[in-house]
Design a protein around this motif. Structure first.
Motif, PDB file in Angstrom:
ATOM      1  N   ALA B  21     -14.749  -0.483   9.579  1.00 52.01           N
ATOM      2  CA  ALA B  21     -14.973  -1.929   9.444  1.00 52.01           C
ATOM      3  C   ALA B  21     -15.768  -2.234   8.172  1.00 52.01           C
ATOM      4  N   ARG B  22     -16.778  -1.403   7.903  1.00 56.99           N
ATOM      5  CA  ARG B  22     -17.619  -1.645   6.728  1.00 56.99           C
ATOM      6  C   ARG B  22     -16.810  -1.489   5.432  1.00 56.99           C
ATOM      7  N   ILE B  23     -16.024  -0.428   5.337  1.00 57.33           N
ATOM      8  CA  ILE B  23     -15.273  -0.185   4.094  1.00 57.33           C
ATOM      9  C   ILE B  23     -14.134  -1.194   3.937  1.00 57.33           C
ATOM     10  N   THR B  24     -13.502  -1.542   5.042  1.00 58.87           N
ATOM     11  CA  THR B  24     -12.450  -2.572   4.963  1.00 58.87           C
ATOM     12  C   THR B  24     -13.044  -3.858   4.403  1.00 58.87           C
ATOM     13  N   ASP B  25     -14.259  -4.176   4.837  1.00 59.91           N
ATOM     14  CA  ASP B  25     -14.945  -5.364   4.339  1.00 59.91           C
ATOM     15  C   ASP B  25     -15.307  -5.201   2.852  1.00 59.91           C
ATOM     16  N   GLU B  26     -15.778  -4.004   2.506  1.00 56.92           N
ATOM     17  CA  GLU B  26     -16.179  -3.740   1.110  1.00 56.92           C
ATOM     18  C   GLU B  26     -15.018  -3.924   0.131  1.00 56.92           C
ATOM     19  N   ILE B  27     -13.844  -3.431   0.525  1.00 58.07           N
ATOM     20  CA  ILE B  27     -12.718  -3.510  -0.412  1.00 58.07           C
ATOM     21  C   ILE B  27     -12.004  -4.853  -0.306  1.00 58.07           C
ATOM     22  N   GLY B  28     -12.482  -5.707   0.580  1.00 59.00           N
ATOM     23  CA  GLY B  28     -11.950  -7.058   0.669  1.00 59.00           C
ATOM     24  C   GLY B  28     -10.547  -7.126   1.198  1.00 59.00           C
ATOM     25  N   ALA B  29     -10.214  -6.217   2.084  1.00 61.90           N
ATOM     26  CA  ALA B  29      -8.857  -6.198   2.624  1.00 61.90           C
ATOM     27  C   ALA B  29      -8.660  -7.326   3.618  1.00 61.90           C
ATOM     28  N   THR B  30      -7.519  -7.979   3.495  1.00 57.89           N
ATOM     29  CA  THR B  30      -7.098  -8.950   4.500  1.00 57.89           C
ATOM     30  C   THR B  30      -5.700  -8.561   4.930  1.00 57.89           C
ATOM     31  N   ARG B  31      -5.208  -9.192   5.972  1.00 58.29           N
ATOM     32  CA  ARG B  31      -3.876  -8.813   6.434  1.00 58.29           C
ATOM     33  C   ARG B  31      -2.822  -9.102   5.364  1.00 58.29           C
ATOM     34  N   LYS B  32      -3.008 -10.196   4.600  1.00 58.44           N
ATOM     35  CA  LYS B  32      -2.014 -10.539   3.576  1.00 58.44           C
ATOM     36  C   LYS B  32      -2.177  -9.676   2.333  1.00 58.44           C
ATOM     37  N   SER B  33      -3.367  -9.217   2.090  1.00 63.22           N
ATOM     38  CA  SER B  33      -3.631  -8.415   0.894  1.00 63.22           C
ATOM     39  C   SER B  33      -4.503  -7.237   1.277  1.00 63.22           C
ATOM     40  N   PRO B  34      -3.879  -6.211   1.809  1.00 65.53           N
ATOM     41  CA  PRO B  34      -4.662  -5.145   2.444  1.00 65.53           C
ATOM     42  C   PRO B  34      -5.678  -4.457   1.540  1.00 65.53           C
ATOM     43  N   SER B  35      -5.421  -4.352   0.252  1.00 65.21           N
ATOM     44  CA  SER B  35      -6.393  -3.630  -0.576  1.00 65.21           C
ATOM     45  C   SER B  35      -6.520  -4.292  -1.933  1.00 65.21           C
ATOM     46  N   THR B  36      -7.138  -5.472  -1.953  1.00 67.83           N
ATOM     47  CA  THR B  36      -7.179  -6.272  -3.176  1.00 67.83           C
ATOM     48  C   THR B  36      -7.940  -5.592  -4.295  1.00 67.83           C
ATOM     49  N   SER B  37      -8.873  -4.741  -3.963  1.00 68.86           N
ATOM     50  CA  SER B  37      -9.699  -4.159  -5.028  1.00 68.86           C
ATOM     51  C   SER B  37      -9.234  -2.767  -5.419  1.00 68.86           C
ATOM     52  N   TRP B  38      -8.140  -2.315  -4.826  1.00 69.52           N
ATOM     53  CA  TRP B  38      -7.717  -0.950  -5.091  1.00 69.52           C
ATOM     54  C   TRP B  38      -7.133  -0.828  -6.484  1.00 69.52           C
ATOM     55  N   LYS B  39      -7.511   0.201  -7.177  1.00 68.26           N
ATOM     56  CA  LYS B  39      -6.939   0.474  -8.494  1.00 68.26           C
ATOM     57  C   LYS B  39      -6.379   1.890  -8.486  1.00 68.26           C
ATOM     58  N   SER B  40      -5.282   2.073  -9.199  1.00 72.29           N
ATOM     59  CA  SER B  40      -4.688   3.400  -9.299  1.00 72.29           C
ATOM     60  C   SER B  40      -5.679   4.360  -9.955  1.00 72.29           C
ATOM     61  N   ALA B  41      -5.752   5.539  -9.408  1.00 71.04           N
ATOM     62  CA  ALA B  41      -6.713   6.509  -9.934  1.00 71.04           C
ATOM     63  C   ALA B  41      -6.011   7.800 -10.286  1.00 71.04           C
ATOM     64  N   ALA B  42      -6.557   8.498 -11.265  1.00 63.45           N
ATOM     65  CA  ALA B  42      -5.998   9.803 -11.617  1.00 63.45           C
ATOM     66  C   ALA B  42      -6.235  10.768 -10.473  1.00 63.45           C
ATOM     67  N   ALA B  43      -5.308  11.673 -10.298  1.00 61.33           N
ATOM     68  CA  ALA B  43      -5.429  12.620  -9.190  1.00 61.33           C
ATOM     69  C   ALA B  43      -6.555  13.605  -9.436  1.00 61.33           C
ATOM     70  N   THR B  44      -7.178  14.021  -8.384  1.00 61.01           N
ATOM     71  CA  THR B  44      -8.204  15.056  -8.453  1.00 61.01           C
ATOM     72  C   THR B  44      -7.835  16.128  -7.446  1.00 61.01           C
ATOM     73  N   PRO B  45      -8.429  17.301  -7.547  1.00 62.37           N
ATOM     74  CA  PRO B  45      -8.000  18.392  -6.671  1.00 62.37           C
ATOM     75  C   PRO B  45      -8.169  18.074  -5.184  1.00 62.37           C
ATOM     76  N   MET B  46      -7.340  18.725  -4.390  1.00 61.35           N
ATOM     77  CA  MET B  46      -7.393  18.511  -2.950  1.00 61.35           C
ATOM     78  C   MET B  46      -8.723  18.958  -2.368  1.00 61.35           C
ATOM     79  N   ARG B  47      -9.206  18.203  -1.442  1.00 62.70           N
ATOM     80  CA  ARG B  47     -10.414  18.592  -0.732  1.00 62.70           C
ATOM     81  C   ARG B  47     -10.047  18.783   0.734  1.00 62.70           C
ATOM     82  N   SER B  48     -10.803  19.576   1.390  1.00 57.17           N
ATOM     83  CA  SER B  48     -10.555  19.814   2.814  1.00 57.17           C
ATOM     84  C   SER B  48     -11.789  19.400   3.599  1.00 57.17           C
ATOM     85  N   PHE B  49     -11.553  18.626   4.660  1.00 55.84           N
ATOM     86  CA  PHE B  49     -12.663  18.117   5.445  1.00 55.84           C
ATOM     87  C   PHE B  49     -12.661  18.754   6.827  1.00 55.84           C
TER      88      PHE B  49
END
Lengths: 342, 55
Positions: B21-49
């Motif tokens: 909920a916090r991150i969805t709010d941070e990136i300003g996602a709405t149902r009509k515009s799910p990720s308004t602040s998202w910008k394409s990023a260069a790939a970085t190596p895979m991480r494992s969690f």
């Protein structure tokens, strides 16, 4: 987009769509192998099954998928010898018990089921069991994701990847999603908390401006997959130039066929059916919008046939047939079963 | 299991849901515009969690 139909069902079964904020929308991907199987392949399977002396075998959820003429279960009712099995090895055992019959396994599924079919063919070859063959409809996950990403109308911010597929192929076949398209993907498990954590990991990437392949399901998924399964598949299969997907059309190198070295166990060769042997395009039933649901253009309940002309008991489209289909999930868990019954 | 309390590990579930909920709010996602602040990023190596415990 959650790629896998199993994830779609988990999301609805556990109400994850209700628990997450409205700004987060799940788009249901093409990761249900029964759902994306074109009607023409069902028709070809029925054609083989109705030949004298054939025992057709397949998994249970393939039995009711509608073909243009009939489903396998309808063909069975009409007299064809079609049997449900739990493993291709069951079909091979049937071939041993019935040396006077041709036993065909209708093999379908993603990378999760391709190894068991491959290993069964290798076993049949080792045993010299030539009255057994496979009607191969195995498909792979990465090519349709690329097709979706190449669609200019598609608006997706990130992917939740199928953990069981990566258990076989590892995580690196998805590298192109991050590298070439700048989209995050997280390989996920199937517990509800797995899914929530994967969604969180996708959101964190979006917030941080990252695009990476991450592995949430690391307790099961090795980075490089299962080398024994990968080797068996490489020995038995080769990519088809293209394969037809219901709702998505022909996708390059998205299907697998049996290599010529194993043609004695290839039902397409043995029975003279399949790709290149006849027209491919078969129209969907009137009013069926499985294709639009499959590509995320509409939600299942926006289909005019949903819950009326198409129900799990009497499916019109493949998405209502399979236990992993998006329409079946909406019908079963969306409170729509009751509404449709009224 | 429509409620976080019904998860096998409700504490973990509530924590993850709050973060979503916090991150969805941070990136300003709405149902009509799910990720308004998202910008394409260069790939970085895979991480494992590692997976949070579900039991």
């Amino acid at each position: 987009m959650e790629i896998c139909g199993g994830h779609t069902h988990a999301i609805f079964r556990y109400g994850l769509d209700k628990l997450t904020p409205p700004g987060l929308e799940f788009i249901h991907g093409p990761g249900c192998p029964v759902c994306v199987l074109p009607m023409s392949r069902i028709d070809e399977c029925v054609e083989i099954a109705e030949r004298p002396g054939v025992i057709m075998t397949t998994f249970g959820d393939a039995m009711r998928v509608p073909g243009h003429r009939k489903s396998l279960i309808q063909a069975k009712a009409d007299g064809a010898d079609i049997r449900m099995v739990y493993s291709p090895l069951d079909a091979l055992e049937l071939a041993r018990r019935h040396p006077d019959r041709e036993v065909v396994f209708f093999g379908l599924g993603f990378e999760t089921t391709t190894p068991s079919t491959a290993l069964t063919i290798l076993q049949a070859a080792a045993d010299g069991q030539t009255n057994f063959s496979v009607f191969c409809n195995h498909i792979t996950v990465p090519p349709p994701i690329k097709a979706l990403l190449d669609d200019p109308h598609m608006v997706l911010d990130g992917f939740v990847g199928p953990g069981h597929v990566s258990m076989v192929i590892g995580v690196h076949p998805y590298d192109f999603i991050a590298r070439d398209y700048g989209k995050p993907i997280v390989v996920a498990g199937f517990e509800p908390l797995d899914l929530l954590q994967s969604v969180l990991m996708v959101l964190e990437q979006i917030r941080d401006g990252r695009a990476e392949v991450e592995n949430q399901y690391s307790r099961v998924v090795p980075e490089n997959g299962n080398p024994v399964s990968i080797a068996a598949c490489a020995e038995v299969y080769e990519p088809r130039p293209s394969f037809e997907w219901r709702g998505l059309g022909e996708i390059d190198a998205s299907g697998l066929r049996i290599r010529p070295a194993f043609s004695a166990w290839d039902a397409e060769v043995k029975f003279g059916v399949g790709y290149g042997k006849g027209p491919r395009a078969v129209a969907e039933p009137d009013g069926c919008r499985c294709g639009d649901v499959m590509t995320g253009r509409i939600k299942p309940h926006a289909c005019p046939q949903f819950g009326t002309g198409c129900t799990p008991e009497m499916p019109l489209g493949a998405l209502m047939v399979s236990s992993e289909g998006a329409c079946a999930a909406y019908f079963q868990y969306g409170g729509l079963r009751l509404e449709a019954a009224l | 299991m429509k409620y976080a309390d019904e998860f096998r590990d409700p504490v973990a579930a509530r924590g993850v849901l709050a973060a979503i909920a916090r991150i969805t709010d941070e990136i300003g996602a709405t149902r009509k515009s799910p990720s308004t602040s998202w910008k394409s990023a260069a790939a970085t190596p895979m991480r494992s969690f590692a997976m949070a415990s579900t039991s």
